[in-house]
Design a protein around this motif. Structure first.
Motif, PDB file in Angstrom:
ATOM      1  N   LEU A 326       0.801  -1.238   0.005  1.00  0.00           N
ATOM      2  CA  LEU A 326      -0.041  -0.120  -0.089  1.00  0.00           C
ATOM      3  C   LEU A 326       0.862   1.240   0.136  1.00  0.00           C
ATOM      4  CD1 LEU A 326      -2.596  -1.262   2.087  1.00  0.00           C
ATOM      5  CD2 LEU A 326      -3.105  -0.136   0.151  1.00  0.00           C
ATOM      6  N   ALA A 327       2.069   1.260   0.746  1.00  0.00           N
ATOM      7  CA  ALA A 327       2.787   2.557   0.872  1.00  0.00           C
ATOM      8  C   ALA A 327       3.518   2.807  -0.325  1.00  0.00           C
ATOM      9  CB  ALA A 327       3.465   2.294   2.229  1.00  0.00           C
ATOM     10  N   ALA A 328       3.247   2.455  -1.392  1.00  0.00           N
ATOM     11  CA  ALA A 328       3.878   2.727  -2.628  1.00  0.00           C
ATOM     12  C   ALA A 328       2.923   3.251  -3.788  1.00  0.00           C
ATOM     13  CB  ALA A 328       4.873   1.528  -3.096  1.00  0.00           C
ATOM     14  N   LEU A 329       1.540   3.230  -3.523  1.00  0.00           N
ATOM     15  CA  LEU A 329       0.628   3.390  -4.665  1.00  0.00           C
ATOM     16  C   LEU A 329       0.434   4.769  -4.831  1.00  0.00           C
ATOM     17  CD1 LEU A 329      -2.485   1.195  -3.119  1.00  0.00           C
ATOM     18  CD2 LEU A 329      -0.888   0.737  -5.363  1.00  0.00           C
ATOM     19  N   PRO A 330       0.651   5.148  -6.180  1.00  0.00           N
ATOM     20  CA  PRO A 330       0.364   6.435  -6.579  1.00  0.00           C
ATOM     21  C   PRO A 330      -1.071   7.087  -6.308  1.00  0.00           C
ATOM     22  CG  PRO A 330       1.389   4.929  -8.240  1.00  0.00           C
ATOM     23  CD  PRO A 330       0.935   4.155  -7.196  1.00  0.00           C
ATOM     24  N   ILE A 331      -1.019   8.184  -5.843  1.00  0.00           N
ATOM     25  CA  ILE A 331      -2.359   8.863  -5.690  1.00  0.00           C
ATOM     26  C   ILE A 331      -2.316   9.864  -6.610  1.00  0.00           C
ATOM     27  CG2 ILE A 331      -2.579   8.096  -3.219  1.00  0.00           C
ATOM     28  CD1 ILE A 331      -1.922  11.066  -2.470  1.00  0.00           C
ATOM     29  N   GLY A 332      -3.922  10.425  -6.917  1.00  0.00           N
ATOM     30  CA  GLY A 332      -4.326  11.561  -7.669  1.00  0.00           C
ATOM     31  C   GLY A 332      -4.958  12.646  -6.784  1.00  0.00           C
ATOM     32  N   GLY A 333      -5.380  12.162  -5.761  1.00  0.00           N
ATOM     33  CA  GLY A 333      -6.254  13.147  -4.891  1.00  0.00           C
ATOM     34  C   GLY A 333      -6.024  13.048  -3.273  1.00  0.00           C
ATOM     35  N   PHE A 410     -13.618  14.001  -8.167  1.00  0.00           N
ATOM     36  CA  PHE A 410     -12.419  13.541  -9.091  1.00  0.00           C
ATOM     37  C   PHE A 410     -12.733  12.861 -10.060  1.00  0.00           C
ATOM     38  CE2 PHE A 410     -11.648  13.812  -4.171  1.00  0.00           C
ATOM     39  CZ  PHE A 410     -10.581  14.558  -4.071  1.00  0.00           C
ATOM     40  N   ALA A 411     -11.756  12.769 -10.959  1.00  0.00           N
ATOM     41  CA  ALA A 411     -12.124  12.036 -12.299  1.00  0.00           C
ATOM     42  C   ALA A 411     -12.052  10.594 -12.062  1.00  0.00           C
ATOM     43  CB  ALA A 411     -10.674  12.215 -13.161  1.00  0.00           C
ATOM     44  N   PRO A 412     -12.922   9.919 -12.845  1.00  0.00           N
ATOM     45  CA  PRO A 412     -12.966   8.572 -12.481  1.00  0.00           C
ATOM     46  C   PRO A 412     -11.767   7.506 -12.459  1.00  0.00           C
ATOM     47  CG  PRO A 412     -14.574   9.079 -14.383  1.00  0.00           C
ATOM     48  CD  PRO A 412     -13.619  10.236 -13.863  1.00  0.00           C
ATOM     49  N   LYS A 413     -11.698   6.537 -11.599  1.00  0.00           N
ATOM     50  CA  LYS A 413     -10.373   6.025 -11.496  1.00  0.00           C
ATOM     51  C   LYS A 413      -9.384   6.572 -10.446  1.00  0.00           C
ATOM     52  CE  LYS A 413     -11.166   2.053 -14.520  1.00  0.00           C
ATOM     53  NZ  LYS A 413     -12.262   2.222 -15.272  1.00  0.00           N
ATOM     54  N   THR A 414      -9.672   7.789 -10.288  1.00  0.00           N
ATOM     55  CA  THR A 414      -8.674   8.656  -9.415  1.00  0.00           C
ATOM     56  C   THR A 414      -8.561   7.901  -8.233  1.00  0.00           C
ATOM     57  OG1 THR A 414      -9.359  10.626 -10.548  1.00  0.00           O
ATOM     58  CG2 THR A 414      -7.688  10.701  -8.480  1.00  0.00           C
ATOM     59  N   ARG A 415      -7.341   7.610  -7.573  1.00  0.00           N
ATOM     60  CA  ARG A 415      -7.036   7.016  -6.307  1.00  0.00           C
ATOM     61  C   ARG A 415      -6.908   8.271  -5.261  1.00  0.00           C
ATOM     62  NH1 ARG A 415      -5.869   2.368  -5.498  1.00  0.00           N
ATOM     63  NH2 ARG A 415      -5.292   1.721  -7.510  1.00  0.00           N
ATOM     64  N   VAL A 416      -7.721   8.169  -4.621  1.00  0.00           N
ATOM     65  CA  VAL A 416      -7.855   9.499  -3.509  1.00  0.00           C
ATOM     66  C   VAL A 416      -7.519   8.927  -1.997  1.00  0.00           C
ATOM     67  CG1 VAL A 416      -9.199  11.045  -2.458  1.00  0.00           C
ATOM     68  CG2 VAL A 416      -9.579  10.578  -4.887  1.00  0.00           C
ATOM     69  N   ILE A 417      -6.647   9.688  -1.336  1.00  0.00           N
ATOM     70  CA  ILE A 417      -6.343   9.302   0.060  1.00  0.00           C
ATOM     71  C   ILE A 417      -7.427  10.451   0.803  1.00  0.00           C
ATOM     72  CG2 ILE A 417      -4.387  10.586   0.105  1.00  0.00           C
ATOM     73  CD1 ILE A 417      -4.303   7.631   2.005  1.00  0.00           C
ATOM     74  N   SER A 418      -7.943   9.717   1.873  1.00  0.00           N
ATOM     75  CA  SER A 418      -9.161  10.724   2.347  1.00  0.00           C
ATOM     76  C   SER A 418      -9.232  10.264   3.852  1.00  0.00           C
ATOM     77  CB  SER A 418     -10.298  10.305   1.511  1.00  0.00           C
ATOM     78  OG  SER A 418     -11.602  11.268   2.142  1.00  0.00           O
ATOM     79  N   ARG A 422     -15.847   6.591   4.791  1.00  0.00           N
ATOM     80  CA  ARG A 422     -16.357   5.466   3.954  1.00  0.00           C
ATOM     81  C   ARG A 422     -15.710   5.371   2.766  1.00  0.00           C
ATOM     82  NH1 ARG A 422     -22.676   6.702   5.863  1.00  0.00           N
ATOM     83  NH2 ARG A 422     -22.378   5.485   7.693  1.00  0.00           N
ATOM     84  N   ASN A 423     -15.422   4.297   2.329  1.00  0.00           N
ATOM     85  CA  ASN A 423     -14.675   3.778   1.067  1.00  0.00           C
ATOM     86  C   ASN A 423     -15.456   3.275   0.215  1.00  0.00           C
ATOM     87  OD1 ASN A 423     -14.714   1.532   2.768  1.00  0.00           O
ATOM     88  ND2 ASN A 423     -12.493   1.171   2.595  1.00  0.00           N
ATOM     89  N   PHE A 424     -16.874   3.274   0.330  1.00  0.00           N
ATOM     90  CA  PHE A 424     -17.655   2.506  -0.376  1.00  0.00           C
ATOM     91  C   PHE A 424     -17.467   2.988  -2.032  1.00  0.00           C
ATOM     92  CE2 PHE A 424     -21.029   2.979   3.023  1.00  0.00           C
ATOM     93  CZ  PHE A 424     -20.641   2.027   3.813  1.00  0.00           C
ATOM     94  N   GLU A 425     -17.944   1.971  -2.952  1.00  0.00           N
ATOM     95  CA  GLU A 425     -17.782   2.145  -4.266  1.00  0.00           C
ATOM     96  C   GLU A 425     -18.663   3.525  -4.498  1.00  0.00           C
ATOM     97  OE1 GLU A 425     -19.228  -0.913  -6.883  1.00  0.00           O
ATOM     98  OE2 GLU A 425     -18.158  -2.342  -5.888  1.00  0.00           O
ATOM     99  N   GLY A 426     -18.164   4.279  -5.390  1.00  0.00           N
ATOM    100  CA  GLY A 426     -18.797   5.510  -5.668  1.00  0.00           C
ATOM    101  C   GLY A 426     -18.998   6.607  -4.519  1.00  0.00           C
ATOM    102  N   ARG A 427     -18.474   6.265  -3.447  1.00  0.00           N
ATOM    103  CA  ARG A 427     -18.872   7.318  -2.502  1.00  0.00           C
ATOM    104  C   ARG A 427     -18.416   8.626  -2.859  1.00  0.00           C
ATOM    105  NH1 ARG A 427     -21.758   8.067   2.318  1.00  0.00           N
ATOM    106  NH2 ARG A 427     -20.522   9.743   3.539  1.00  0.00           N
ATOM    107  N   GLN A 428     -17.064   9.002  -3.412  1.00  0.00           N
ATOM    108  CA  GLN A 428     -16.511  10.086  -3.596  1.00  0.00           C
ATOM    109  C   GLN A 428     -16.567  10.450  -5.047  1.00  0.00           C
ATOM    110  OE1 GLN A 428     -12.502   9.791  -1.517  1.00  0.00           O
ATOM    111  NE2 GLN A 428     -13.281  11.575  -0.329  1.00  0.00           N
ATOM    112  N   GLY A 429     -17.370   9.720  -5.814  1.00  0.00           N
ATOM    113  CA  GLY A 429     -17.719   9.877  -7.257  1.00  0.00           C
ATOM    114  C   GLY A 429     -17.630   8.689  -7.871  1.00  0.00           C
TER     115      GLY A 429
END
Ligand code: SF4
Lengths: 461, 189
Positions: A326-333, A410-418, A422-429
């Motif tokens: 996990l501690a290497a995954l590039p994020i976009g948001g 955020f754009a679809p498929k963006t990896r967001v650290i938040s 809730r990390n449900f499907e579609g929760r943040q978009g």
């Protein structure tokens, strides 16, 4: 007979035992917001009924309201959202309840302003048609989330019909390690026992690690009880809670303050009180946690990997494979805010990492304070400057990017650290991939450009 | 509220665990301040492909489940947000009962308040129910398999009662309770 704290609050609010295993429980305070509360208010107006005690009903505008700087009083963050705001305002006026409107100095996310204004207090029952109402258990209140129909019931009758939930105690022994926050404790517990692990119980958090927590940290811990399938969470109020509430807008004043603080002292479970489930955890076992999947139980420590046997559906949504670190995954948001981690102490801890640093190239980083008061205090300390200089957007208080309302995201498929819950499907978009973590991990990850433990950030020159 | 006594209908399986209320009705589908007209938004995230055309892989879009009125699921169905719209959408679509291993607490209560029967059953029993399910609430069976339900919830559902009206029967008790409480806990008022 020994009694738990929950038993004591339950019994002191029990108006009547009803047939069929329910009790009629007196409700001291009701909180509403424009998304689920407006329906309840409109329904009351339509039915020609009226509130039992309008002075004890509060309504904020937090969910759909725009989080842009300089927003107008009807500006929403989803198309058509202004209807919720204007309808709420109208129905609040018609029913004579307290409205904390968009442009008010007290506006903010319901669970942030409820303690901040002293509306939630030890020993009170408080309900809201919002699942994270359990947060207020942090003050020793009996607080839980309900539906809109039950909100209408509570407002009109001053009571709710409730089945007494089973009870659980989770004792966290010892002291938390440096870098481990209340958010990590909440995620650790959910990962350990599962997202259905609390079995509809009223959960009391106890033990040295909980006693050591500030009131704001306790609010974070109790906030996520609903992600754990709890009826609610509660912590015995101590002197920290009294100190926190003293002088707040709706806290008891003068002689009433004396009576209240005396009454609050007796609010704890008896020494040999029995719980249906009694779990113990060692604080030393808890590390910073981050989620990899689409349920809060899909969580591992930040130095961990996506586990063997991980849910396939969750992995495909998140675009991950078993064994990935996990501690290497590039994020976009990156998002800091929400009722879980949008308080002053959260902003301070994130800012302590961001100071003198910059968000990595190509990352959309946003901070939205949980309330107007949090925002004012943060600005008085210059935290807004730290966030902005680091490359974060600085928003107007509300739920904002905690949930997708149908507008900006955020754009679809963006990896967001938040820092949300809730990390449900579609929760943040649509198709947005949410990883839950503490505000410090979010800040460090925004700087690194990938999921990052703050302790692994390059030191400042 | 429509009373619930017996109901027989087509059962559609959505057997994943932790199906949350955001999935049942995504936030963006809650367009108005209303309890009705939400069926189109039910499971919108999975039910539609791009351009809002039916996604053939999603059970509700398959002909054999046309007119389904009973939903089968796994653990913790309806967890997450308290939005009652999740139940309103299920009801609006035509669902009368949900049978799952366990439920989100608020969702469970919301079902009862709206005349939708939530039934808790073990996974193996759910798998044995088959394509059509006959529910008998007074006798607490689904296809002859017994289930438990709280007596209070059962009465509410069977009689289709308006709960506020029912509670206001106790108005005198409620008034007396608050009068006493104002004396013993004046700081609360
Ligand atoms: S911040 Fe998020 S979780 Fe909290 S009340 Fe708002 S939408 Fe709900």
């Amino acid at each position: 007979m020994t009694r738990t704290l929950f038993d004591k609050l339950w019994e002191s609010h029990r108006v009547k035992i009803l047939e069929g295993g329910e009790a009629l429980i007196a409700i001291d305070r009701v909180f509403l917001h424009e998304r689920t509360g407006s329906v309840a208010l409109e329904s009351i107006v339509e039915s020609g009924r009226s509130p039992h005690a309008p002075e004890n009903v509060f309504c904020t505008v937090d969910h759909i309201v725009s989080n842009k700087e300089g927003r107008g009083q009807d500006d929403a963050r989803m198309p058509g959202g202004e209807v919720f705001i204007t309808a709420t305002r109208k129905a609040a006026k018609a029913t004579g309840i307290n409205l904390i409107d968009v442009l008010d100095a007290d506006q903010g996310i319901v669970h942030v302003i409820s303690p901040e204004l002293g509306i939630a207090q030890p020993g009170l029952t408080l309900v809201c048609p919002d699942s994270h109402t359990c947060s207020q258990g942090a003050l020793g209140a009996l607080a839980w989330g309900i539906g809109s129909t039950d909100a209408e019931h509570a407002i009109v009758t001053g009571t709710l019909r409730v089945k007494k939930p089973p009870q659980m105690r989770i004792t966290i022994h010892g002291a938390l390690n440096v870098g481990v926050t209340a958010k990590d404790v909440a995620l650790h517990i959910i990962a350990l026992y599962g997202a259905a692990g609390a079995k509809r119980c009223a959960v009391e958090y106890a033990g040295g690690a909980v006693e050591n927590m500030s009131v704001e940290e306790r609010l974070t811990l109790c906030n996520m009880a609903v992600e754990f399938a709890a009826f609610t969470a509660i912590i015995a109020p101590d002197v920290k809670v009294s100190d926190y509430l003293k002088g707040k807008k709706y806290s008891p004043k003068g002689g009433a303050w004396q009576q209240a603080s005396e009454a609050w002292q007796g609010l704890q479970s008896d020494e040999r009180a029995k719980f249906d489930y009694d779990y113990e955890i060692d604080a030393d076992d808890i590390k910073p946690v981050v989620t990899w999947g689409t349920s809060p139980e899909h969580a591992v420590s930040i130095d961990g990997q996506v586990p063997q046997g991980a849910d396939y559906k969750a992995l495909s949504y998140m675009g991950l494979n078993v064994g990935e670190v996990l501690a290497a995954l590039p994020i976009g948001g990156a998002f800091i805010g929400s009722c879980t981690n949008g308080r002053l102490s959260d902003l301070r801890s994130a800012a302590s990492i961001l100071k003198g640093r910059r968000v990595a190239e190509g990352i959309t980083a946003i901070c939205v304070p949980g309330s107007m008061a949090v925002r004012r205090e943060a600005e008085a300390e210059g935290l807004d400057i730290v966030f902005k200089q680091a490359g974060f957007e600085w928003g107007a208080p509300g739920c904002a990017f905690c949930f997708y309302a149908g507008g900006e995201t955020f754009a679809p498929k963006t990896r967001v650290i938040s820092s949300t819950n809730r990390n449900f499907e579609g929760r943040q978009g649509p198709e947005v991939r949410t990883h839950l973590a503490s505000p410090t991990v979010v800040a460090a990850s925004a700087v690194a450009g990938y999921i990052c433990d703050p302790k692994n950030l390059e030191p400042l020159a | 509220m429509t009373p619930f006594l017996t109901h027989s209908g087509i059962a559609v399986p959505l057997l994943n665990d932790n199906i949350d209320t955001d999935q049942i009705i995504p936030s963006r589908e809650m367009k108005t301040v209303s309890k009705t007209g939400l069926a189109a938004g039910l499971f919108a995230g999975q039910r539609y492909s791009e351009g809002r055309t039916p996604n053939p892989d999603f059970a509700l879009n398959q002909t054999k489940f046309d007119g389904a009125s009973i939903l089968l699921s796994g653990k913790n169905f309806g967890c997450g947000s308290s939005r009652e719209h999740a139940v309103w959408a299920l009801k609006d679509y035509g669902f009368r009962a949900v049978i799952a291993e366990s439920f989100g607490e608020i969702f469970y209560n919301n079902c009862v308040r709206n005349g939708v029967l939530p039934i808790q059953m073990q996974a193996k029993d759910i798998l044995n129910l088959g394509a059509r399910v006959a529910v008998d609430l007074p006798n607490q069976t689904a296809n002859k398999i017994a289930f438990d339900i709280g007596q209070g919830d059962k009465t509410m559902l069977i009689e289709g009662l308006d709960m506020i009206g029912q509670t206001l029967i106790h108005k005198a008790n409620i008034g007396a309770f608050f009068e006493r409480d104002k004396i013993s806990n004046p700081w609360k008022y």
